[in-house]
Design an enzyme around this catalytic site. Structure first.
Site, PDB file in Angstrom:
ATOM      1  N   GLY A   1       0.808  -1.215   0.000  1.00 38.81           N
ATOM      2  CA  GLY A   1       0.000   0.000   0.000  1.00 38.81           C
ATOM      3  C   GLY A   1       0.841   1.266   0.000  1.00 38.81           C
TER       4      GLY A   1
ATOM      5  N   GLY B   1      -1.777  -6.532   0.042  1.00 40.86           N
ATOM      6  CA  GLY B   1      -2.053  -7.940   0.319  1.00 40.86           C
ATOM      7  C   GLY B   1      -2.315  -8.253   1.781  1.00 40.86           C
ATOM      8  CG  HIS B   2      -0.025  -6.452   5.192  1.00 37.88           C
ATOM      9  ND1 HIS B   2      -0.271  -6.004   6.465  1.00 37.88           N
ATOM     10  CD2 HIS B   2       0.435  -5.378   4.500  1.00 37.88           C
ATOM     11  CE1 HIS B   2       0.042  -4.717   6.534  1.00 37.88           C
ATOM     12  NE2 HIS B   2       0.470  -4.309   5.355  1.00 37.88           N
TER      13      HIS B   2
ATOM     14  CB  CYS C   1       3.485   4.296  20.361  1.00 38.87           C
ATOM     15  SG  CYS C   1       4.125   4.568  22.005  1.00 38.87           S
TER      16      CYS C   1
HETATM   17  C1  PLP Z   1      -1.948  -0.391   5.960  1.00 42.42           C
HETATM   18  C2  PLP Z   1      -2.340   0.769   5.150  1.00 42.42           C
HETATM   19  C3  PLP Z   1      -1.463   1.312   4.206  1.00 42.42           C
HETATM   20  C4  PLP Z   1      -0.073   0.798   4.012  1.00 42.42           C
HETATM   21  O1  PLP Z   1      -0.041  -0.460   3.358  1.00 42.42           O
HETATM   22  P1  PLP Z   1       1.291  -1.350   3.446  1.00 42.42           P
HETATM   23  O2  PLP Z   1       1.013  -2.485   2.519  1.00 42.42           O
HETATM   24  O3  PLP Z   1       1.405  -1.782   4.874  1.00 42.42           O
HETATM   25  O4  PLP Z   1       2.410  -0.511   3.007  1.00 42.42           O
HETATM   26  C5  PLP Z   1      -1.897   2.387   3.459  1.00 42.42           C
HETATM   27  N1  PLP Z   1      -3.124   2.895   3.630  1.00 42.42           N
HETATM   28  C6  PLP Z   1      -4.012   2.396   4.511  1.00 42.42           C
HETATM   29  C7  PLP Z   1      -5.361   3.007   4.630  1.00 42.42           C
HETATM   30  C8  PLP Z   1      -3.644   1.328   5.314  1.00 42.42           C
HETATM   31  O5  PLP Z   1      -4.505   0.845   6.197  1.00 42.42           O
END
Ligand code: PLP
Length: 382
Positions: free
Chosen positions: A69, A198-199, A323
């Site tokens: 993301g 993905g995660h 944090c």
């Molecule tokens: C987790 C998240 C991201 C970042 O995604 P990653 O794959 O962890 O880099 C970006 N935007 C939102 C809204 C998220 O919840």
């Protein structure tokens, strides 16, 4: 263990893991190699791209694989800014975005771009009228998240897409928290770019997608080979790509019944907490909100202390503060919504997911009120 932090990350689904396994050892080839083992990997990558395109309602050529993301958001925002900087230097986003949007925007400000940060109301919904007013001839990009990660509010993405289209401005949405939680069909809605990860949907970490509609022009951030149609160089994360496709496929297929199940659990949790804890409020919009996210403010307790006691009981949630360097800063999203500092510091986020059961919720409803009572009895405010 009771895991209630699915907006932070999710466990890889067993079905996803088993799809991925062959691509570590048997089909380990480089998709750019012309021999059989390479071409078998290439086939897996392209089939995965098709699966994802079908789930999103777009063309396979519009699906670009990234590392997640954060990278997708960076590519969308910096890539559009760089490519269109002769057209204009103005970007619109909101104050409640994830830092993976806010920080690239802040970086671009140092590079000569100007950014308007649109506020959200007390329910966590971005102000569309303010967004319209912020548009100027120099505006080249609007980036507004689909679903907020902290409070789960769903933004008026359809409306923003229309506004962007009318003014011929590129529209990007961070849909990391939307995919698998609300139906997404890119045939029906004029989004130019969309990020997913993905995660956050029971797939592996370190893989994501940026959807880029054919007409959109963006500059790559990572230069190297000609991978991903010259937009993102680097040997493809083949097991990750295969896993992501399976994860999106499962999420899309099961969305309806899973949402119904989660809504039941969420209502039980919310009503149970309101009934058992005094001075508690539920943040976010009552309807424009995904079913898995419950963000609450509890007066006269510290969110971090509550989390620590929950942790002793094998219950994992998160607080409404980031944090950083030891000091707990109240969440920028809650402060933006006008939540006072004191209440914001007593905020907790429960994000439900696939492996949660009624019994999990029962356990939380017994444990949390006891923790709050204990902490309040120790607090000097009382
Ligand atoms: C987790 C998240 C991201 C970042 O995604 P990653 O794959 O962890 O880099 C970006 N935007 C939102 C809204 C998220 O919840």
């Amino acid at each position: 263990m009771i895991y209630l932090d699915h907006n932070a990350t999710t466990m890889v689904d067993e079905r996803v893991l088993s799809k991925m396994m062959p691509y570590f050892i048997n089909i380990f080839g480089n998709p750019s190699s012309l021999h059989r083992v390479g071409q078998d990997a290439r086939k897996a990558v392209e089939e995965s791209r098709e699966t994802i395109a079908n789930c999103l309602g777009c063309n396979p050529e519009e699906v670009y694989f990234t590392s997640g993301g954060t990278e997708s958001n960076n590519l969308a925002i910096k890539g559009t800014a760089w490519r269109n900087r002769k057209k204009g230097n103005h970007i619109i986003t909101s104050t409640i975005e994830h830092h993976a949007v806010l920080n690239p925007c802040e970086w671009l400000e140092k590079e000569g771009f100007s950014v308007s940060y649109i506020p959200a109301d007390s329910k966590g919904i971005v102000d569309i009228d303010a967004l319209k007013r912020a548009i100027i001839p120099e505006t080249i990009l609007i980036s507004i998240m689909w679903v907020n990660n902290e409070i789960g509010t769903i933004q008026a993405v359809e409306e923003i897409a229309e506004i962007s289209k009318e003014r011929d401005i590129t529209f990007h949405t961070d849909a990391v928290q939307a995919i698998g939680k609300i139906p997404v069909n890119l045939k029906k809605i004029d989004i130019d770019m969309l990020s997913l990860s993905g995660h956050k949907l029971y797939g592996p970490k370190g893989i994501g997608v940026l959807f880029v509609r054919k007409e959109s022009k963006i500059e790559p951030l990572i230069h190297g080979g000609s991978h991903e149609r010259n937009l993102r160089a680097g040997t493809e994360n083949v097991p990750g790509i295969v896993g992501l496709a399976e994860a999106i496929n499962i999420a899309t297929t099961e969305i309806k019944e899973e949402n119904e199940r989660l809504l039941g659990l969420r209502n039980k949790l919310e009503q149970g907490l309101i009934g058992r804890i005094s001075d508690i409020i539920i943040y976010g919009h009552s309807k424009k909100r995904v079913v898995n996210t419950v963000s609450v403010g509890i007066r006269n307790v510290e969110g971090e202390s509550v989390l620590m006691y929950l942790d002793f009981e094998d219950i994992y949630a998160s607080s409404g503060s980031a944090c950083a360097s030891g000091s707990a800063e109240p969440s920028h999203v809650l402060l933006e919504m006008g939540v006072d500092q004191q209440l914001a510091s007593g905020s907790l986020r429960f994000s439900l997911g696939r492996e949660n059961t009624e019994e999990d919720i029962d356990k939380v409803l017994i444990t949390l009120p006891q923790i709050v009572e204990k902490l309040r009895s120790m607090s000097p405010d009382r």
